[in-house]
Design a protein around this motif. Structure first.
Motif, PDB file in Angstrom:
ATOM      1  N   ARG A   1      -1.993  19.327 -12.407  1.00  0.00           N
ATOM      2  CA  ARG A   1      -1.333  18.625 -11.301  1.00  0.00           C
ATOM      3  C   ARG A   1      -0.075  19.341 -10.846  1.00  0.00           C
ATOM      4  NH1 ARG A   1      -1.489  13.176  -9.583  1.00  0.00           N
ATOM      5  NH2 ARG A   1       0.741  13.180  -9.189  1.00  0.00           N
TER       6      ARG A   1
ATOM      7  N   ARG B   1      10.861  14.327 -10.659  1.00  0.00           N
ATOM      8  CA  ARG B   1       9.454  13.941 -10.692  1.00  0.00           C
ATOM      9  C   ARG B   1       8.977  13.682 -12.118  1.00  0.00           C
ATOM     10  NH1 ARG B   1       5.384  13.810  -7.591  1.00  0.00           N
ATOM     11  NH2 ARG B   1       3.825  14.387  -9.128  1.00  0.00           N
TER      12      ARG B   1
ATOM     13  N   ASP C   1       3.847  10.105   4.634  1.00  0.00           N
ATOM     14  CA  ASP C   1       4.331   9.827   3.282  1.00  0.00           C
ATOM     15  C   ASP C   1       3.885  10.915   2.310  1.00  0.00           C
ATOM     16  OD1 ASP C   1       5.688   7.577   3.931  1.00  0.00           O
ATOM     17  OD2 ASP C   1       4.149   6.167   3.300  1.00  0.00           O
TER      18      ASP C   1
ATOM     19  N   VAL D   1       0.849   6.475  -6.962  1.00  0.00           N
ATOM     20  CA  VAL D   1      -0.236   7.442  -7.167  1.00  0.00           C
ATOM     21  C   VAL D   1       0.349   8.849  -7.189  1.00  0.00           C
ATOM     22  CG1 VAL D   1      -2.229   8.514  -6.071  1.00  0.00           C
ATOM     23  CG2 VAL D   1      -2.102   6.036  -6.251  1.00  0.00           C
ATOM     24  N   ALA D   2       1.254   9.123  -6.254  1.00  0.00           N
ATOM     25  CA  ALA D   2       1.869  10.455  -6.212  1.00  0.00           C
ATOM     26  C   ALA D   2       2.654  10.728  -7.492  1.00  0.00           C
ATOM     27  CB  ALA D   2       2.778  10.578  -4.997  1.00  0.00           C
ATOM     28  N   GLU D   3       3.281   9.688  -8.027  1.00  0.00           N
ATOM     29  CA  GLU D   3       4.042   9.870  -9.266  1.00  0.00           C
ATOM     30  C   GLU D   3       3.132  10.054 -10.466  1.00  0.00           C
ATOM     31  OE1 GLU D   3       6.794   6.765 -10.028  1.00  0.00           O
ATOM     32  OE2 GLU D   3       7.831   7.010  -8.118  1.00  0.00           O
ATOM     33  N   GLY D   4       1.914   9.554 -10.343  1.00  0.00           N
ATOM     34  CA  GLY D   4       0.979   9.683 -11.453  1.00  0.00           C
ATOM     35  C   GLY D   4       0.799   8.412 -12.254  1.00  0.00           C
TER      36      GLY D   4
ATOM     37  N   ASP E   1       0.747   4.106  -2.844  1.00  0.00           N
ATOM     38  CA  ASP E   1       0.640   5.537  -2.565  1.00  0.00           C
ATOM     39  C   ASP E   1       1.685   6.318  -3.341  1.00  0.00           C
ATOM     40  OD1 ASP E   1      -1.507   5.313  -0.931  1.00  0.00           O
ATOM     41  OD2 ASP E   1      -0.399   5.404   0.945  1.00  0.00           O
ATOM     42  N   ARG E   2       2.895   5.794  -3.383  1.00  0.00           N
ATOM     43  CA  ARG E   2       3.953   6.515  -4.094  1.00  0.00           C
ATOM     44  C   ARG E   2       3.676   6.584  -5.581  1.00  0.00           C
ATOM     45  NH1 ARG E   2       9.947   5.955  -1.857  1.00  0.00           N
ATOM     46  NH2 ARG E   2       9.474   5.769   0.359  1.00  0.00           N
TER      47      ARG E   2
ATOM     48  N   ARG F   1       0.835  -1.204   0.000  1.00  0.00           N
ATOM     49  CA  ARG F   1       0.000   0.000   0.000  1.00  0.00           C
ATOM     50  C   ARG F   1       0.868   1.250   0.000  1.00  0.00           C
ATOM     51  NH1 ARG F   1      -5.388   0.028   1.614  1.00  0.00           N
ATOM     52  NH2 ARG F   1      -5.070   1.819   2.968  1.00  0.00           N
ATOM     53  N   GLN F   2       1.982   1.210   0.715  1.00  0.00           N
ATOM     54  CA  GLN F   2       2.911   2.341   0.655  1.00  0.00           C
ATOM     55  C   GLN F   2       3.382   2.563  -0.775  1.00  0.00           C
ATOM     56  OE1 GLN F   2       5.520   1.196   4.206  1.00  0.00           O
ATOM     57  NE2 GLN F   2       6.107   3.327   3.819  1.00  0.00           N
TER      58      GLN F   2
ATOM     59  N   ARG G   1       0.557  20.926  -7.247  1.00  0.00           N
ATOM     60  CA  ARG G   1       1.700  20.499  -6.438  1.00  0.00           C
ATOM     61  C   ARG G   1       2.483  21.680  -5.887  1.00  0.00           C
ATOM     62  NH1 ARG G   1       4.322  16.202  -5.407  1.00  0.00           N
ATOM     63  NH2 ARG G   1       6.368  17.128  -5.315  1.00  0.00           N
TER      64      ARG G   1
ATOM     65  N   ALA H   1       6.063  13.553   0.117  1.00  0.00           N
ATOM     66  CA  ALA H   1       5.934  13.739  -1.328  1.00  0.00           C
ATOM     67  C   ALA H   1       5.709  15.202  -1.673  1.00  0.00           C
ATOM     68  CB  ALA H   1       4.787  12.883  -1.866  1.00  0.00           C
TER      69      ALA H   1
ATOM     70  N   ARG I   1      -6.210   7.051  -7.857  1.00  0.00           N
ATOM     71  CA  ARG I   1      -7.137   6.560  -6.858  1.00  0.00           C
ATOM     72  C   ARG I   1      -8.533   6.386  -7.440  1.00  0.00           C
ATOM     73  NH1 ARG I   1      -4.448   6.231  -2.683  1.00  0.00           N
ATOM     74  NH2 ARG I   1      -2.866   7.784  -2.140  1.00  0.00           N
TER      75      ARG I   1
ATOM     76  N   LEU J   1       8.042   9.774 -14.318  1.00  0.00           N
ATOM     77  CA  LEU J   1       6.914   9.435 -15.168  1.00  0.00           C
ATOM     78  C   LEU J   1       7.485   8.930 -16.493  1.00  0.00           C
ATOM     79  CD1 LEU J   1       3.941   9.699 -14.480  1.00  0.00           C
ATOM     80  CD2 LEU J   1       3.864  11.765 -15.876  1.00  0.00           C
TER      81      LEU J   1
END
Lengths: 243, 243
Positions: free
Chosen positions: B153, A157, B52, A55-58, A52-53, A48-49, B157, B56, A62, A161
């Motif tokens: 996005r 970042r 987390d 998701v943050a990266e794209g 989450d990462r 799950r961690q 950010r 980010a 979610r 991607l």
DNA sequence: TAGACCGAAAATGTATACAATATCATTTGG
DNA sequence: CCAAATGATATTGTATACATTTTCGGTCTA
């Protein structure tokens, strides 16, 4: 076992990224935490961690009702990602020209460019893997020129991607016409960017770096328009929606 | 209780962000998961998720040996963050001019600008809260102009980082000279950006948006150089290191 | 037959127990 | 007296059990 030193989180990150990039999850479906966790050999917590990462990266997105799925990108999204990378790299180049760059960093970057020359000019033919490695390294060094953690972060970042990274959509198997010549063209742009930075020409450095990023767009357009059959070879393209 | 609907993760996010911004954690010290979790009334699991996310976002940073601490930023970092925001917002403005903007969006943005005019020109004096609200809303709408999820996005950010958001370092209590006039100046820039976009002048729109972001830098410089005593009133400044 | 309702199953969200690691004060040897 | 080693303590990293929500197939009704 090369991964005995890795934490469970690292293992989950690597495995999940690789699964996503390889197109293992068919479009739109929520990916099951227990299934993926079992497949990767970790528990749900680090998985799950990792989710989450990503998701943050794209790379993942979610779902309102819970969980997440693989994100898909339109052709316009790809073009935008490449343009944004160009803008940020251009800013880094301009900042570098305005502020001046540490001599050691400059030297390292020029050494990497020499290695790219060798990869391109090799008599036995193109050393493609070497080109990709050193190309990525050059862009990484460029991101460090301004000595700004924030600009470095932003570039990192965008590069994470897979759609926007400097080596995306480079494929020697795709039959791009004049492929080697296009790499030489890119290399001439690398040298020009370095020259502008050395001459403290900020505006010029910014424009050159922006223009340089557009090469990725050209390759992407060719891969998806002229050679759709071969796109399976290019990681990341599985994430691109047809629209 | 306004938070009966919130998930534990949302509660942890809100609480942790608020604690960090208020400077509750003194510099450099690792923040204890159990202590913070107890303070916020959640378990460690959602708190770690929240941590987390703040990592980010850049508000927290990881410690090599485990856990994380509050990130601090140098003056140069702040300047860079503001410049990067200007660059990305400039790109959004240029894209908007190049691609054209949905009429409804344009209308909404102009309506928000009218509200800013009212907040500034009110006969009883400046309605500062209203200005901040509508200013943030305008920048948010601008980010939607290009209809590009990726550029949206990126702007979101940068805006999440309290150091770079359009309303950072605006404080009516800090005694900034000609404060209302500076807000009117900003508003004239808003109108100019809208005009350039409407006229499809991409290059001009980009330059104007970049210039507009520099206002935040001016305010930041004033707050930290001329009025260091008052900086306690400005959220986010607690994160700025003295060097 | 279409559609809504309902309940079982399965998934995610959360808490907590356990394992591995880092921290720090103390001790011990030089 | 200082520095390195050591062990108790506390903290983070991971696994798992539990709670809550979503999902989906079946059934009943109009």
């Amino acid at each position: 076992m090369t991964d005995r030193n890795l934490s469970q989180l690292d293992r989950a990150l690597l495995g999940l990224r690789s699964l996503v990039m390889s197109g293992a999850f068919s479009g739109g479906q929520r990916l099951s935490e227990v299934a993926v966790a079992n497949q990767l050999g970790t528990s749900r917590t680090p998985l799950r961690q990792a989710m989450d990462r990503l998701v943050a990266e794209g790379l993942l997105e979610r779902i309102e009702t819970g969980g997440c799925r693989v994100a898909t990108f339109t052709r316009q999204d790809i073009a935008d990602a490449i343009e944004i990378r160009g803008v940020i790299e251009g800013t880094a180049a301009r900042m570098a020209a305005e502020r001046g760059v540490d001599a050691n960093l400059l030297e390292s970057a020029n050494a990497v460019l020499d290695l790219i020359d060798i990869a391109i000019a090799h008599p036995d033919g193109l050393d493609f893997d070497s080109y990709v490695t050193h190309n990525a390294r050059f862009h990484q060094l460029l991101a460090e020129f301004p000595r700004s953690p924030l600009i470095r972060r932003e570039i990192e970042r965008m590069t994470l991607l897979p759609l926007a990274s400097p080596s995306s959509f480079l494929s020697e198997q795709a039959g791009i016409p004049d492929f080697i010549e296009s790499l030489r063209h890119a290399q001439r742009q690398h040298r020009a960017i370095m020259e502008a930075i050395a001459n403290r020409e900020g505006t010029r450095a910014e424009a050159l770096a922006r223009e340089h990023a557009r090469l990725a767009l050209i390759n992407f357009n060719y891969l998806t328009e002229a050679q759709p059959i071969l796109t399976k070879n290019v990681p990341g393209l599985a994430l691109v929606s047809s629209t």
